[in-house]
Write an enzyme that holds these catalytic residues in place. Structure first.
Site, PDB file in Angstrom:
ATOM      1  N   LYS A 111       0.825  -1.208   0.000  1.00 22.23           N
ATOM      2  CA  LYS A 111       0.000   0.000   0.000  1.00 22.23           C
ATOM      3  C   LYS A 111       0.860   1.259   0.000  1.00 22.23           C
ATOM      4  O   LYS A 111       0.474   2.272  -0.578  1.00 22.23           O
ATOM      5  CB  LYS A 111      -0.957  -0.007   1.197  1.00 22.23           C
ATOM      6  CG  LYS A 111      -2.080  -1.005   1.000  1.00 22.23           C
ATOM      7  CD  LYS A 111      -3.135  -0.896   2.057  1.00 22.23           C
ATOM      8  CE  LYS A 111      -4.250  -1.896   1.787  1.00 22.23           C
ATOM      9  NZ  LYS A 111      -5.171  -2.030   2.905  1.00 22.23           N
ATOM     10  N   LYS A 191      -3.104 -10.493  -7.763  1.00 23.35           N
ATOM     11  CA  LYS A 191      -4.441 -10.835  -7.267  1.00 23.35           C
ATOM     12  C   LYS A 191      -5.440  -9.777  -7.729  1.00 23.35           C
ATOM     13  O   LYS A 191      -5.078  -8.621  -7.966  1.00 23.35           O
ATOM     14  CB  LYS A 191      -4.420 -10.960  -5.740  1.00 23.35           C
ATOM     15  CG  LYS A 191      -4.267  -9.649  -5.038  1.00 23.35           C
ATOM     16  CD  LYS A 191      -4.695  -9.693  -3.593  1.00 23.35           C
ATOM     17  CE  LYS A 191      -4.662  -8.255  -3.111  1.00 23.35           C
ATOM     18  NZ  LYS A 191      -5.056  -7.936  -1.822  1.00 23.35           N
ATOM     19  N   LYS A 194      -9.285  -3.853  -6.774  1.00 22.65           N
ATOM     20  CA  LYS A 194      -9.810  -2.639  -7.388  1.00 22.65           C
ATOM     21  C   LYS A 194      -8.666  -1.663  -7.700  1.00 22.65           C
ATOM     22  O   LYS A 194      -8.651  -1.035  -8.752  1.00 22.65           O
ATOM     23  CB  LYS A 194     -10.802  -2.006  -6.413  1.00 22.65           C
ATOM     24  CG  LYS A 194     -11.514  -0.803  -6.938  1.00 22.65           C
ATOM     25  CD  LYS A 194     -12.670  -1.181  -7.826  1.00 22.65           C
ATOM     26  CE  LYS A 194     -13.241   0.074  -8.470  1.00 22.65           C
ATOM     27  NZ  LYS A 194     -14.241  -0.217  -9.473  1.00 22.65           N
TER      28      LYS A 194
HETATM   29  P1  TYM Z   1     -10.691  -6.049   1.718  1.00 24.06           P
HETATM   30  O1  TYM Z   1     -11.766  -5.048   1.845  1.00 24.06           O
HETATM   31  O2  TYM Z   1      -9.492  -5.704   0.896  1.00 24.06           O
HETATM   32  O3  TYM Z   1     -11.259  -7.395   1.146  1.00 24.06           O
HETATM   33  C1  TYM Z   1     -12.418  -8.007   1.692  1.00 24.06           C
HETATM   34  C2  TYM Z   1     -12.291  -9.512   1.636  1.00 24.06           C
HETATM   35  O4  TYM Z   1     -12.096  -9.962   0.294  1.00 24.06           O
HETATM   36  C3  TYM Z   1     -10.959 -10.793   0.227  1.00 24.06           C
HETATM   37  N1  TYM Z   1     -10.307 -10.618  -1.077  1.00 24.06           N
HETATM   38  C4  TYM Z   1      -9.947 -11.626  -1.879  1.00 24.06           C
HETATM   39  N2  TYM Z   1     -10.061 -12.947  -1.769  1.00 24.06           N
HETATM   40  C5  TYM Z   1      -9.586 -13.712  -2.779  1.00 24.06           C
HETATM   41  N3  TYM Z   1      -9.023 -13.212  -3.893  1.00 24.06           N
HETATM   42  C6  TYM Z   1      -8.886 -11.872  -4.067  1.00 24.06           C
HETATM   43  N4  TYM Z   1      -8.343 -11.397  -5.171  1.00 24.06           N
HETATM   44  C7  TYM Z   1      -9.351 -11.004  -3.028  1.00 24.06           C
HETATM   45  N5  TYM Z   1      -9.389  -9.676  -2.860  1.00 24.06           N
HETATM   46  C8  TYM Z   1      -9.965  -9.449  -1.667  1.00 24.06           C
HETATM   47  C9  TYM Z   1     -10.064 -10.319   1.359  1.00 24.06           C
HETATM   48  O5  TYM Z   1      -9.124 -11.302   1.752  1.00 24.06           O
HETATM   49  C10 TYM Z   1     -11.072 -10.019   2.436  1.00 24.06           C
HETATM   50  O6  TYM Z   1     -11.435 -11.205   3.126  1.00 24.06           O
HETATM   51  N6  TYM Z   1      -8.217  -5.615   6.056  1.00 24.06           N
HETATM   52  C11 TYM Z   1      -9.372  -6.190   5.428  1.00 24.06           C
HETATM   53  C12 TYM Z   1     -10.670  -5.753   6.042  1.00 24.06           C
HETATM   54  C13 TYM Z   1     -10.790  -5.990   7.517  1.00 24.06           C
HETATM   55  C14 TYM Z   1     -11.041  -7.229   8.162  1.00 24.06           C
HETATM   56  C15 TYM Z   1     -11.146  -6.917   9.551  1.00 24.06           C
HETATM   57  C16 TYM Z   1     -11.155  -8.541   7.718  1.00 24.06           C
HETATM   58  C17 TYM Z   1     -10.767  -5.023   8.468  1.00 24.06           C
HETATM   59  N7  TYM Z   1     -10.987  -5.593   9.697  1.00 24.06           N
HETATM   60  C18 TYM Z   1     -11.380  -7.917  10.484  1.00 24.06           C
HETATM   61  C19 TYM Z   1     -11.395  -9.520   8.674  1.00 24.06           C
HETATM   62  C20 TYM Z   1     -11.492  -9.219  10.033  1.00 24.06           C
HETATM   63  C21 TYM Z   1      -9.403  -5.758   3.956  1.00 24.06           C
HETATM   64  O7  TYM Z   1      -8.821  -4.773   3.607  1.00 24.06           O
HETATM   65  O8  TYM Z   1     -10.202  -6.526   3.164  1.00 24.06           O
END
Ligand code: TYM
Length: 323
Positions: A111, A191, A194
């Site tokens: 990031k 991966k 967005k």
């Molecule tokens: P975020 O918003 O980037 O993504 C949300 C969820 O989608 C999954 N994901 C994917 N899985 C498979 N392939 C991909 N290409 C892919 N892109 C995204 C992510 O692994 C996630 O499960 N930090 C976290 C949000 C968060 C969170 C939490 C998660 C904040 N607090 C507490 C679990 C528990 C995030 O940025 O996810």
């Protein structure tokens, strides 16, 4: 009984990586467990979104999560910033998190490259807030994609440290792995995300998806229609694995290897099967958008339920640490 917690950031619209890596599991787990699902707007602040856009994104994400099948009667769906205890616990946790551990986080490094002009402290302590998100509910299972596994390891480390100093207070949360923990982007190189612009949106119209698929990389050795393909290394074929049934996958693989179909045929078949999943979600989202009042009600109710549990945990933490 296990408690589930997971979160998703209101940045950009949902893509099939989010759906396969997280949402599908959320929908499955809500049948069996007490689930807390959060729209993590505090985390989104690390990218400094426009205030008005952030508010809209939270609402639109709630619609997407509900349209994907999360049922507010079964799971608690809420907005992170409506439960101030997340931030409070994050502070306590940050006092027992080592800089060295945070320095190892690969997402921070990624990031930081993406927003080199705004490497803020929130970005650095992001995983501490994430640990607080989970543990304020004393959740022990976290359905996330592979990119979040390292953050979960840190959360476990924080728990061990806290429990070691103040006595057994929190469970060590484990990842509930998805069937598709790492969905690759249309570029086939990284991966799906967005920020890289390599995504298939969950709400996309079929024409838009087909347009994107046309440009998607396939087997680089398959230059002409008559060249035999290698489905096992083809990124587009990997999507068939998620959206097409076993018989279709087998047929496509065989026809690709023998060059009896071309990449465009394969992509058209995929687009059709993708639409079988996306179409109904898009329609449900459209219905939900027509009733914004109901969305607000669901989120308010979820916030109330989440706060009640979060307060209990925070009372205990205050007592343990001497506040
Ligand atoms: P975020 O918003 O980037 O993504 C949300 C969820 O989608 C999954 N994901 C994917 N899985 C498979 N392939 C991909 N290409 C892919 N892109 C995204 C992510 O692994 C996630 O499960 N930090 C976290 C949000 C968060 C969170 C939490 C998660 C904040 N607090 C507490 C679990 C528990 C995030 O940025 O996810």
């Amino acid at each position: 009984m296990s408690r589930i917690m997971s979160g998703i950031q209101p940045t950009g619209s949902l893509h099939i990586g989010n759906y396969l890596g997280a949402l599908l599991n959320w929908v499955r787990l809500q049948e069996e467990y007490e689930c807390y699902f959060s729209i993590v707007d505090l985390h989104a602040l690390t990218a400094r979104p426009e205030p008005q856009e952030l508010r809209l994104a939270v609402r639109e994400l709630a619609i997407g999560v509900l349209a994907s099948g999360v049922d507010p009667e079964r799971a608690v769906l809420f907005v992170q910033s409506q439960v101030p205890e997340h931030s409070e616990l994050a502070w306590v946790f940050s006092c027992m998190t080592q800089m060295g551990d945070l320095n190892r986080m690969t997402q921070f490094k990624d990031k930081s490259q993406f927003q080199a002009d705004n490497i803020n402290a929130g970005l650095f302590t992001y995983p501490v807030l994430q640990a607080a998100d989970i543990l304020i509910y004393r959740a022990d299972r976290v359905p996330v994609g592979e990119d979040q596994v390292q953050h979960l390891e840190l959360a476990r480390e924080i728990v061990r440290r806290f429990n070691g100093i103040y006595g057994q207070t929190f469970p060590e949360p484990i990842v509930v792995p998805a069937k598709a923990p790492r969905v690759m982007g249309l570029d086939g190189e990284s991966k799906m995300s967005k920020s890289r612009g390599n995504e298939i949106g969950l709400f996309e119209e079929p024409e838009e998806t087909m347009k994107k698929l046309r440009g998607a990389k396939t087997d680089p050795q398959r230059l002409r229609r008559n060249d035999p393909g290698r489905p096992e290394i083809c990124n587009v074929f990997s999507y068939h694995g998620y959206f097409s049934d076993a018989a279709t996958c087998e047929q496509i693989a065989a026809d690709c290897r023998s060059a009896s179909i071309g990449c465009v045929d394969c992509k058209q078949s995929l687009a059709g099967n993708l639409e079988k999943v996306k179409g109904p979600i898009r329609e449900r989202a459209q219905e939900l958008r027509a009733n914004q009042g109901a969305i607000d009600e669901i989120l308010n109710e979820g916030g109330n339920r989440a706060r009640a549990v979060a307060k209990e945990t925070m009372d205990l933490v205050r007592e343990r640490v001497g506040l």
